[in-house]
Design a protein around this motif. Sequence first.
Motif, PDB file in Angstrom:
ATOM      1  N   ILE A  14      49.634 -45.118 127.181  1.00 25.36           N
ATOM      2  CA  ILE A  14      50.601 -43.939 126.755  1.00 25.36           C
ATOM      3  C   ILE A  14      50.187 -42.741 127.606  1.00 25.36           C
ATOM      4  CG2 ILE A  14      50.950 -42.199 124.998  1.00 25.36           C
ATOM      5  CD1 ILE A  14      50.205 -44.415 122.894  1.00 25.36           C
ATOM      6  N   ARG A  15      48.893 -42.764 128.031  1.00 25.14           N
ATOM      7  CA  ARG A  15      48.468 -41.338 128.929  1.00 25.14           C
ATOM      8  C   ARG A  15      48.881 -41.747 130.492  1.00 25.14           C
ATOM      9  NH1 ARG A  15      44.623 -38.471 126.043  1.00 25.14           N
ATOM     10  NH2 ARG A  15      43.532 -39.621 124.566  1.00 25.14           N
ATOM     11  N   ASN A  16      48.807 -43.126 130.785  1.00 26.05           N
ATOM     12  CA  ASN A  16      49.584 -43.303 131.866  1.00 26.05           C
ATOM     13  C   ASN A  16      51.003 -42.968 132.212  1.00 26.05           C
ATOM     14  OD1 ASN A  16      47.139 -44.284 133.084  1.00 26.05           O
ATOM     15  ND2 ASN A  16      47.455 -46.327 132.674  1.00 26.05           N
ATOM     16  N   ALA A  17      51.651 -43.450 131.092  1.00 23.54           N
ATOM     17  CA  ALA A  17      53.283 -43.068 131.002  1.00 23.54           C
ATOM     18  C   ALA A  17      53.290 -41.740 131.222  1.00 23.54           C
ATOM     19  CB  ALA A  17      53.878 -43.560 129.587  1.00 23.54           C
ATOM     20  N   VAL A  18      52.480 -40.915 130.472  1.00 25.47           N
ATOM     21  CA  VAL A  18      52.865 -39.518 130.692  1.00 25.47           C
ATOM     22  C   VAL A  18      52.474 -38.916 131.916  1.00 25.47           C
ATOM     23  CG1 VAL A  18      51.948 -37.060 129.920  1.00 25.47           C
ATOM     24  CG2 VAL A  18      52.403 -38.899 128.264  1.00 25.47           C
ATOM     25  N   ARG A  19      51.367 -39.499 132.678  1.00 22.33           N
ATOM     26  CA  ARG A  19      51.315 -39.000 133.915  1.00 22.33           C
ATOM     27  C   ARG A  19      52.063 -39.718 135.209  1.00 22.33           C
ATOM     28  NH1 ARG A  19      46.266 -36.327 134.763  1.00 22.33           N
ATOM     29  NH2 ARG A  19      45.165 -35.960 132.986  1.00 22.33           N
ATOM     30  N   GLN A  20      52.300 -40.752 134.813  1.00 22.51           N
ATOM     31  CA  GLN A  20      52.987 -41.717 136.108  1.00 22.51           C
ATOM     32  C   GLN A  20      54.557 -41.466 135.772  1.00 22.51           C
ATOM     33  OE1 GLN A  20      51.248 -45.464 136.189  1.00 22.51           O
ATOM     34  NE2 GLN A  20      49.003 -44.366 136.699  1.00 22.51           N
ATOM     35  N   ARG A  24      57.338 -37.116 128.126  1.00 25.92           N
ATOM     36  CA  ARG A  24      57.282 -35.999 127.601  1.00 25.92           C
ATOM     37  C   ARG A  24      57.494 -36.139 126.015  1.00 25.92           C
ATOM     38  NH1 ARG A  24      54.602 -35.695 131.028  1.00 25.92           N
ATOM     39  NH2 ARG A  24      54.688 -34.012 132.809  1.00 25.92           N
ATOM     40  N   SER A  25      58.181 -37.399 125.440  1.00 29.84           N
ATOM     41  CA  SER A  25      58.175 -37.259 123.832  1.00 29.84           C
ATOM     42  C   SER A  25      58.184 -38.913 123.712  1.00 29.84           C
ATOM     43  CB  SER A  25      59.808 -36.951 123.832  1.00 29.84           C
ATOM     44  OG  SER A  25      60.717 -37.615 124.320  1.00 29.84           O
ATOM     45  N   ILE A  26      58.323 -39.086 122.274  1.00 32.35           N
ATOM     46  CA  ILE A  26      58.068 -40.310 121.872  1.00 32.35           C
ATOM     47  C   ILE A  26      59.475 -40.970 122.142  1.00 32.35           C
ATOM     48  CG2 ILE A  26      58.508 -41.833 119.894  1.00 32.35           C
ATOM     49  CD1 ILE A  26      55.896 -40.986 120.198  1.00 32.35           C
ATOM     50  N   ARG A  27      60.502 -40.730 122.283  1.00 36.38           N
ATOM     51  CA  ARG A  27      61.955 -41.295 122.674  1.00 36.38           C
ATOM     52  C   ARG A  27      61.848 -41.602 124.351  1.00 36.38           C
ATOM     53  NH1 ARG A  27      67.258 -37.699 122.178  1.00 36.38           N
ATOM     54  NH2 ARG A  27      66.762 -37.614 120.156  1.00 36.38           N
ATOM     55  N   ASN A  31      61.306 -45.906 126.348  1.00 38.28           N
ATOM     56  CA  ASN A  31      61.823 -46.334 127.325  1.00 38.28           C
ATOM     57  C   ASN A  31      60.822 -47.133 128.187  1.00 38.28           C
ATOM     58  OD1 ASN A  31      64.219 -45.061 126.779  1.00 38.28           O
ATOM     59  ND2 ASN A  31      63.680 -43.358 127.964  1.00 38.28           N
ATOM     60  N   PHE A  32      59.561 -46.961 128.055  1.00 32.48           N
ATOM     61  CA  PHE A  32      58.639 -47.891 128.777  1.00 32.48           C
ATOM     62  C   PHE A  32      57.839 -48.678 128.101  1.00 32.48           C
ATOM     63  CE2 PHE A  32      59.497 -43.607 130.799  1.00 32.48           C
ATOM     64  CZ  PHE A  32      59.929 -44.127 132.419  1.00 32.48           C
ATOM     65  N   PRO A  34      57.122 -50.337 123.784  1.00 31.93           N
ATOM     66  CA  PRO A  34      57.776 -50.642 122.511  1.00 31.93           C
ATOM     67  C   PRO A  34      57.159 -50.091 121.230  1.00 31.93           C
ATOM     68  CG  PRO A  34      56.805 -52.588 123.222  1.00 31.93           C
ATOM     69  CD  PRO A  34      56.499 -51.465 124.487  1.00 31.93           C
ATOM     70  N   VAL A  35      56.474 -48.695 121.674  1.00 34.08           N
ATOM     71  CA  VAL A  35      55.602 -48.232 120.546  1.00 34.08           C
ATOM     72  C   VAL A  35      56.553 -47.702 119.312  1.00 34.08           C
ATOM     73  CG1 VAL A  35      56.023 -45.524 121.409  1.00 34.08           C
ATOM     74  CG2 VAL A  35      53.701 -46.431 120.100  1.00 34.08           C
ATOM     75  N   GLY A  36      55.995 -48.216 118.033  1.00 38.15           N
ATOM     76  CA  GLY A  36      56.794 -47.721 117.094  1.00 38.15           C
ATOM     77  C   GLY A  36      58.156 -48.744 116.697  1.00 38.15           C
ATOM     78  N   SER A  37      58.388 -49.767 117.138  1.00 40.97           N
ATOM     79  CA  SER A  37      59.247 -50.580 117.222  1.00 40.97           C
ATOM     80  C   SER A  37      59.028 -51.644 116.022  1.00 40.97           C
ATOM     81  CB  SER A  37      59.850 -51.397 118.154  1.00 40.97           C
ATOM     82  OG  SER A  37      58.526 -52.160 118.533  1.00 40.97           O
ATOM     83  N   ASP A  38      57.866 -51.779 115.384  1.00 46.05           N
ATOM     84  CA  ASP A  38      57.596 -52.562 114.155  1.00 46.05           C
ATOM     85  C   ASP A  38      57.544 -51.817 113.025  1.00 46.05           C
ATOM     86  OD1 ASP A  38      58.285 -55.003 115.542  1.00 46.05           O
ATOM     87  OD2 ASP A  38      56.170 -55.151 116.196  1.00 46.05           O
ATOM     88  N   CYS A  39      56.318 -51.578 112.721  1.00 45.07           N
ATOM     89  CA  CYS A  39      55.882 -50.788 111.382  1.00 45.07           C
ATOM     90  C   CYS A  39      56.157 -49.467 111.711  1.00 45.07           C
ATOM     91  CB  CYS A  39      54.608 -51.069 110.785  1.00 45.07           C
ATOM     92  SG  CYS A  39      53.337 -50.455 111.958  1.00 45.07           S
ATOM     93  N   GLY A  40      55.895 -48.956 112.712  1.00 43.89           N
ATOM     94  CA  GLY A  40      56.037 -47.602 112.767  1.00 43.89           C
ATOM     95  C   GLY A  40      54.875 -46.430 112.500  1.00 43.89           C
ATOM     96  N   LYS A  41      53.698 -47.032 111.964  1.00 45.44           N
ATOM     97  CA  LYS A  41      52.766 -46.335 111.570  1.00 45.44           C
ATOM     98  C   LYS A  41      51.987 -45.726 112.963  1.00 45.44           C
ATOM     99  CE  LYS A  41      51.324 -49.153 107.699  1.00 45.44           C
ATOM    100  NZ  LYS A  41      50.473 -50.213 106.983  1.00 45.44           N
ATOM    101  N   CYS A  42      52.326 -46.283 114.028  1.00 50.19           N
ATOM    102  CA  CYS A  42      51.668 -45.569 115.099  1.00 50.19           C
ATOM    103  C   CYS A  42      52.079 -44.343 115.658  1.00 50.19           C
ATOM    104  CB  CYS A  42      51.538 -46.612 116.194  1.00 50.19           C
ATOM    105  SG  CYS A  42      53.257 -47.236 116.562  1.00 50.19           S
ATOM    106  N   VAL A  43      53.491 -44.038 115.270  1.00 51.09           N
ATOM    107  CA  VAL A  43      54.379 -43.072 115.966  1.00 51.09           C
ATOM    108  C   VAL A  43      53.647 -41.679 116.233  1.00 51.09           C
ATOM    109  CG1 VAL A  43      56.395 -41.626 115.989  1.00 51.09           C
ATOM    110  CG2 VAL A  43      56.602 -43.893 115.513  1.00 51.09           C
ATOM    111  N   ARG A  44      53.090 -41.343 114.830  1.00 50.71           N
ATOM    112  CA  ARG A  44      52.362 -39.903 114.736  1.00 50.71           C
ATOM    113  C   ARG A  44      51.262 -39.851 115.706  1.00 50.71           C
ATOM    114  NH1 ARG A  44      49.877 -37.691 109.428  1.00 50.71           N
ATOM    115  NH2 ARG A  44      48.655 -35.790 110.090  1.00 50.71           N
TER     116      ARG A  44
END
Length: 64
Positions: A14-20, A24-27, A31-32, A34-44
């Motif tokens: 996630i940090r690499n996606a922000v830097r590279q 700037r958002s979950i949405r 795109n890079f 699949p965070v939150g695509s199953d149970c969704g507990k990780c989104v927060r």
Amino acid sequence: MYICLCNAISDKAIRNAVRQQNVRSIRELKNFVPVGSDCGKCVRQAREIINEEISSLPPIINVA
Ligand code: FES
């Protein structure tokens, strides 16, 4: 440390996606990785990591 156990996404990914990828958002993050695509507990927590990483970036200095 894994943030998203369903998809094995680490805080480092996630940090690499922000830097590279300029994420700037979950949405935008979805795109890079699949965070939150199953149970969704990780989104927060993923959102907290994004904000934490953004605040650690050096400030943009405008050069005219
Ligand atoms: S932990 Fe991320 S979708 Fe389940």
